[in-house]
Design an enzyme around this catalytic site. Structure first.
Site, PDB file in Angstrom:
ATOM      1  N   GLU B  60      61.812  78.367  15.760  1.00  0.00           N
ATOM      2  CA  GLU B  60      60.659  78.360  16.670  1.00  0.00           C
ATOM      3  C   GLU B  60      60.424  79.688  17.379  1.00  0.00           C
ATOM      4  OE1 GLU B  60      62.431  75.626  16.257  1.00  0.00           O
ATOM      5  OE2 GLU B  60      60.836  74.245  15.667  1.00  0.00           O
ATOM      6  N   PRO B  89      62.611  77.321  22.372  1.00  0.00           N
ATOM      7  CA  PRO B  89      62.940  78.671  21.901  1.00  0.00           C
ATOM      8  C   PRO B  89      61.726  79.575  21.776  1.00  0.00           C
ATOM      9  CG  PRO B  89      64.000  76.996  20.523  1.00  0.00           C
ATOM     10  CD  PRO B  89      63.018  76.292  21.398  1.00  0.00           C
ATOM     11  N   HIS B 129      61.308  63.329  21.254  1.00  0.00           N
ATOM     12  CA  HIS B 129      60.045  63.332  20.514  1.00  0.00           C
ATOM     13  C   HIS B 129      58.943  62.738  21.379  1.00  0.00           C
ATOM     14  CE1 HIS B 129      62.815  63.946  17.177  1.00  0.00           C
ATOM     15  NE2 HIS B 129      61.793  64.275  16.411  1.00  0.00           N
TER      16      HIS B 129
END
Lengths: 451, 327, 329
Positions: B60, B89, B129
């Site tokens: 990422e 990140p 999530h």
């Protein structure tokens, strides 16, 4: 030999008070220095406090179970003079020890660079030294018209005003652009004036205005803020409310006899004085309850009948007249009223009333009789509907009618004088109220049970 | 005009922009051959080829930094972070760097990138999530942050985001992807960034919301209408810059305001909106500003009853609306 | 590489060293808040630029690239304006630390968006990706130090660049210290260049004190990039003669024996020696080079000191595109 106080010492850094546990020595016991004197309990520390001196325990000041702040005296000990002197010196030193600096100080010249280091920004210092100060943004010299003409009020201002019957249109705003601040409303509440100043009981003479200029010349007195507020309030009341008056004579003989008979026992039982004011307050509260139109207010072209009887009592306070309030006065008996009135009047006299003491009044009672007045025409405490004064109780010859005929008797007579808002109340309602009041007062006899 | 879901609207916007402008390209994990785990980019690889639809390594920070570099050098990348929960990140490159490129070079370089970020819960996503991470970005000057709730808004706003010369974080509530269906005009249209939308006019109270829970607010408003309470519902659509004008105009009308968001309450954007209302519309308020928001737990639990406890619902919102209306 | 080329590199190194010494003085005088020295790095930086094309190529630098800036045509005055945070500074309007921001694109593509370590590497990869997408033949040069080679983003960048065969050179100036952390605590390998093989690209380790060696290594990498054969990792091994920055005190961590003899490796006298030996440099020329550098730096110092500080009147500009939502300027 001397007696010294034994202080609770600082037992922990963040501990500010402790609970006294079991005393391990009793008054009269001989005590050696370091003997266990008493158990002391805090949330961090539970300890035996050792005697700081040798001597005799004279008295216990803090009892078992008492919560005591650090440094408070918990006991007294008799010690020899040398010890007493040393103890005095030591406590002086302690008193002078500086409190810890919990904020810290700025150390001049301690420089730091962008990523550590000791960089000293000489360029910035030069810039700051040479800088012409930024003109601060111009404050609102032009008042915000929405506030002065449109008059919007903040939630807290609206709330306080409504709770205290303050007409915000009469309040001077000292906030930005002339807006009314919370403090403005609070000042208006505190300065609730009444009619001609008169103390309740006992009599406090009016302040002497001495003449110390050249004889015959005028002198100007600068009114205090409270005086000004009272002045404004009086003008407002008189200019807005169409006043009308009614006076009724009341035979107080039975009440006087009742009070004389009950006074001592009352004091013993309740630790409060059985005052005339308690009786008159009691009576007028009931009269108000029975005549709701007199316990009202002209508001926005309507009559607001108040839901409670909150009786204001006019009292002379150090800064001017104040009107502390007995809320729900109609629900109290004589003893309840006497016990509520005494501390309230005391607070008023000593200038230590709190906001709750003066809020919410619906009617005012002014005991002008204590100064000898026999007839009065008080100014209504705007925006209430009426105000009543109780005049001096005077022994007079009066005609008593009885089935056997008329006779002359010496009776204690007192005038009660009503000033009322003629928009709300006509003569009939005024009279009805006054008759209620009179009936309540005349119901008392020497045999009456006090409630 | 066609009826489509949010995910279809996103895909259509991206396709049309890639057709219109050769500097626009897509990059992200699984966006090429797979068409994206949510199928946001389905068909794009076939249409535009691997040069313009790049399946990136699982990295990422690189996604953020490479998109930034490409944007600085004349392209318009639309980079996808597969789940908002994985964005951290990339924050080094997006919040730390991209937001400051224009200001730090005084306009000598600019970063016209779009970062598409699926976010939010109610999909049994558990702690990793389901996260609502919007405020980390909406707090940063130099970024624009967009969060549409409807297909119509999603397509128009993604087009605007791609055409915008600044970095835009494009938040897509994953539960709305298939759940919300609506009319979407054919062809080209844009919706301006920085403009809220009054989705329901009303006079009794103002509700400000965005994302999935905007729809719950509308449901609650419909319920309250039957009870005689008229609720105005504003869809923020953009979280930075906030359209405070629309919000304040509504609050001055109704004098009662409420913010509803799925994100946790303390430090959420509701606090910012409440502060703006207090600063700018104090004299018009007839009640305190309320917030209905996610609870103070680190993230949304996996098990269904626990997830339901976290999620706002039309019922929870209706209760708060009634309370405010009755104040 | 001709004598004339080497002479020009020497001139640039001398100018860099002179300026370098001046900025440290200015920091100690309280005029320049933070300075990072390139002393010890001059040969590596000048040799690398020589192998590239200042107009064609793109330079993603970090804070130690003083010599690189001079070699690319940024003047001592412009650099001093940056160190003193003055108006007219050419990279960031003095909003950033010196050497950070970006040079006007039509002049040079020199960029350093931040002093967060290693963020420039994925960015440089994205830049190279864009060139490849457009079919433009340019080299992107990504500069970094030994410390940055530990950052995850460095590895992510190299990985992506290699997969897509991007025209980028990863140029590491290894001076064996990341502030106070020595190379032995930074990695368990002997050379940064060995990392290249993990990403499927060539890695070259070169003596950073030899400008010609660096020139050849970077030249080779540039050829690979331009011919579509992808990235190279070039490691120029140097020494850091001074502390990390003006805020650092290396006596706290650097053993004195470490510094023994490293000044003997100084590339400037070493290059002087080579040039004298080949006859390209004599006393008169050397005197001219050194005194001219001093004059230039002195004049630049005076001009930079006299320049004003930027005022806050455009404080809110360039947060967002002018006229776009959120623009408050």
């Amino acid at each position: 030999m001397a007696t010294i106080g034994i202080e609770l010492p600082q037992v922990g850094e963040s501990v500010t008070e402790a609970v006294i546990g079991k005393w391990l020595k009793q008054p009269g016991d001989a005590v050696e220095k370091f003997d266990a004197l008493v158990e002391v309990v805090t949330d961090k520390v539970s300890m035996e406090f050792p005697a700081p001196h040798t001597g005799t325990l004279k008295a216990i000041v803090a009892a078992e179970g008492d919560t005591v702040p650090m440094g408070a005296i918990i006991a007294e000990m008799e010690v020899d003079s040398a010890t007493a002197e040393a103890a005095a010196a030591a406590s002086e030193v302690q008193a002078n020890a500086p409190a810890p600096n919990r904020v810290g100080t700025l150390i001049q010249g301690a420089n730091v660079g962008p990523t550590g280091g000791t960089f000293k920004d000489t360029a910035l210092e030069e810039q700051l030294a040479n800088r012409i100060p930024h003109a601060s943004p111009a404050s609102d010299s032009v008042p915000n018209t929405a506030q002065t003409s449109g008059r919007t009020y903040s939630p807290v201002v609206s709330r306080l005003a409504a709770a205290n019957g303050i007409d915000l249109a009469t309040v001077v705003g000292t906030g930005r652009g002339g807006r009314i601040t919370k403090q403005d409303v609070q000042a208006a509440i505190a300065a609730w004036p009444s009619t001609t100043p008169a103390p309740a009981q006992p009599v406090t003479p009016a302040p002497q205005v001495t003449q110390d200029g050249p004889v015959g010349e005028d002198r100007i007195l600068e009114p205090s803020p409270i005086r000004r507020m009272i002045a404004d309030h009086m003008v407002k009341s008189v200019s807005e409310i169409p006043h009308a008056w009614s006076t009724v004579e009341v035979d107080m003989t039975g009440l006087v006899a009742c009070r004389t008979a009950q006074r001592q026992l009352f004091r013993q039982r309740h630790c409060a004085d059985l005052t005339f004011l308690a009786f008159t307050a009691h009576a007028v509260a009931r009269a108000l309850r029975d005549n709701p139109l007199v316990n009202s207010s002209w508001e926005d072209e309507k009559i607001r009948l108040k839901g409670r009887v909150n009786l204001g009592l006019a009292v002379a306070a150090p800064d001017g007249l104040v009107v502390p309030v007995i809320h729900d006065a109609d629900r109290e008996g004589i003893s309840g009223l006497a016990q509520r009135i005494a501390p309230l009047v005391e607070r008023a006299r000593s200038g230590s009333l709190v906001l709750a003491d003066v809020q919410g009044g619906t009617f005012t009672l002014n005991n002008t009789g204590t100064l000898g007045s026999v007839l009065g025409g008080a100014i209504i405490n705007h925006p209430q509907a009426a105000i009543v004064t109780t005049e001096a109780i005077v022994k007079r010859p009066v005609v008593i009618s009885s089935p056997g005929g008329d006779a002359i008797a010496i009776r204690c007579m007192m005038n009660i004088c009503l000033s009322f808002d003629h928009r709300i109340i006509d003569g009939a309602e005024a009279s009805a109220f006054m008759q209620s009041f009179k009936r309540e007062l005349e119901a008392w006899t020497v045999d009456s049970e006090l409630n | 005009m066609a009826e489509m879901t949010v995910i279809e609207a996103v895909r259509e916007a991206l396709r049309e922009e890639m057709e219109r402008d050769p500097t626009v390209f897509a990059m992200g994990e699984d966006i090429g051959a797979r068409g994206g785990v949510f199928l946001a980019t389905e068909g794009l690889l076939e249409q535009f080829g691997p040069e313009r639809v790049i399946d990136t390594p699982l990295a990422e920070a690189a996604i953020g930094g490479i998109a930034l570099g490409a944007a600085v050098n004349g392209m318009r990348p639309v980079a996808e972070i597969e789940f908002g929960d994985f964005v951290w990140p990339a924050v080094n490159q997006i919040i730390g760097e991209a937001a400051r490129v224009r200001y730090g070079t005084q306009g000598r370089r600019t970063a016209p990138l779009v970062l598409r970020v699926p976010y939010g819960g109610g999909v049994r996503g558990g702690l990793f999530h389901s996260q609502s991470i919007e405020v980390a970005f909406s707090h940063q000057p130099g970024l624009k942050v967009v969060a549409p709730a409807t297909p119509y808004d999603a397509k128009g706003l993604l087009k605007s985001a791609i055409r915008d010369d600044d970095p835009v974080i494009f938040f897509e509530h994953k539960r709305t992807y298939r759940l919300v269906k609506g009319d979407v005009p054919d062809g080209d249209y844009t919706i301006p960034i920085g403009k809220a939308d009054v989705k329901r006019t009303g006079s009794d109270l103002t509700v400000v919301s965005y994302g999935l829970v905007l729809h719950y607010c509308l449901e609650a408003a419909a319920t309250l209408a039957e009870e005689g309470i008229d609720v105005e519902v504003i869809d923020l659509r953009t979280l930075r810059p906030l359209d405070t004008d629309t919000v304040l105009e509504s609050v001055r009308k109704t004098s009662k305001a409420m913010v509803v968001h799925e994100d946790t309450k303390a430090g959420g954007i509701g606090g910012e909106i409440a502060a703006v209302i207090a600063e700018e519309a104090f004299e018009d308020l007839d009640a305190p500003v309320k917030r209905v928001a996610g609870p103070e737990v680190p993230a949304m639990p996996f098990s269904p009853l626990l997830e339901a406890e976290f999620m706002p619902s039309a019922e929870k919102i209706a209760v708060a609306m009634r309370e405010l209306a009755g104040y | 590489m001709t004598d004339a080329d080497l002479l020009e590199m020497y001139r640039t190194m001398v100018l860099s060293r002179t300026l370098d010494q001046r900025i440290w003085q200015m920091n100690r005088q309280g005029r320049a808040a933070i300075v990072a020295s390139a002393q010890g790095h001059e040969a590596a930086q000048v040799g690398a630029v020589r192998a590239l094309d200042a107009e064609r190529d793109r330079f993603y630098i970090y804070y130690r690239e003083l010599t690189t800036m001079l070699a690319l045509g940024i003047t001592p005055l412009e650099l001093l304006l940056g160190f003193l945070a003055k108006d007219g500074e050419p990279l960031s309007g003095a909003r950033q630390f010196p050497l950070h921001g970006a040079i006007d694109r039509d002049r040079r593509d020199i960029v350093s968006f931040s002093n967060v370590v290693a963020t420039q590497l994925p960015q440089a990869v994205g830049v190279a990706l864009a060139d490849k997408m457009r079919g433009e033949k340019r080299v992107t040069m990504a500069y970094f130090g030994d410390g940055a080679s530990s950052m995850g983003e460095t590895h992510e960048a190299m990985n992506f660049a290699s997969i897509h065969r991007l025209p980028i050179i990863f140029f590491c100036e290894n001076n064996k210290y990341a502030i106070s952390v020595p190379i032995s605590k930074q990695m368990n390998i002997e050379s940064v260049a060995t990392r290249a093989s993990a990403y499927g690209m060539p890695g070259i380790e070169v003596n950073g004190f030899d400008p010609v060696a660096v020139y050849e290594a970077v030249g080779a990498a540039a050829n690979l990039a331009l011919s579509g054969q992808g990235p190279t990792l070039v490691e120029a091994v140097v020494e850091r003669f001074l502390p990390h920055t003006s805020d650092d005190d290396d006596t706290r961590y650097r053993p004195p024996e470490d510094l023994d003899g490293i000044r003997d490796l100084d590339p400037i006298p070493a290059t002087e020696k080579i040039l004298r030996a080949s006859g390209a440099l004599d006393d008169a020329l050397d005197e001219e080079i050194k005194s001219s550098a001093q004059k230039i730096v002195n004049q630049a110092t005076e001009d930079a000191e006299n320049a004003p500080f930027p005022e806050p009147h455009d404080f809110y500009e360039q947060v967002y595109a002018p006229g776009s939502p959120g623009d408050q300027s």
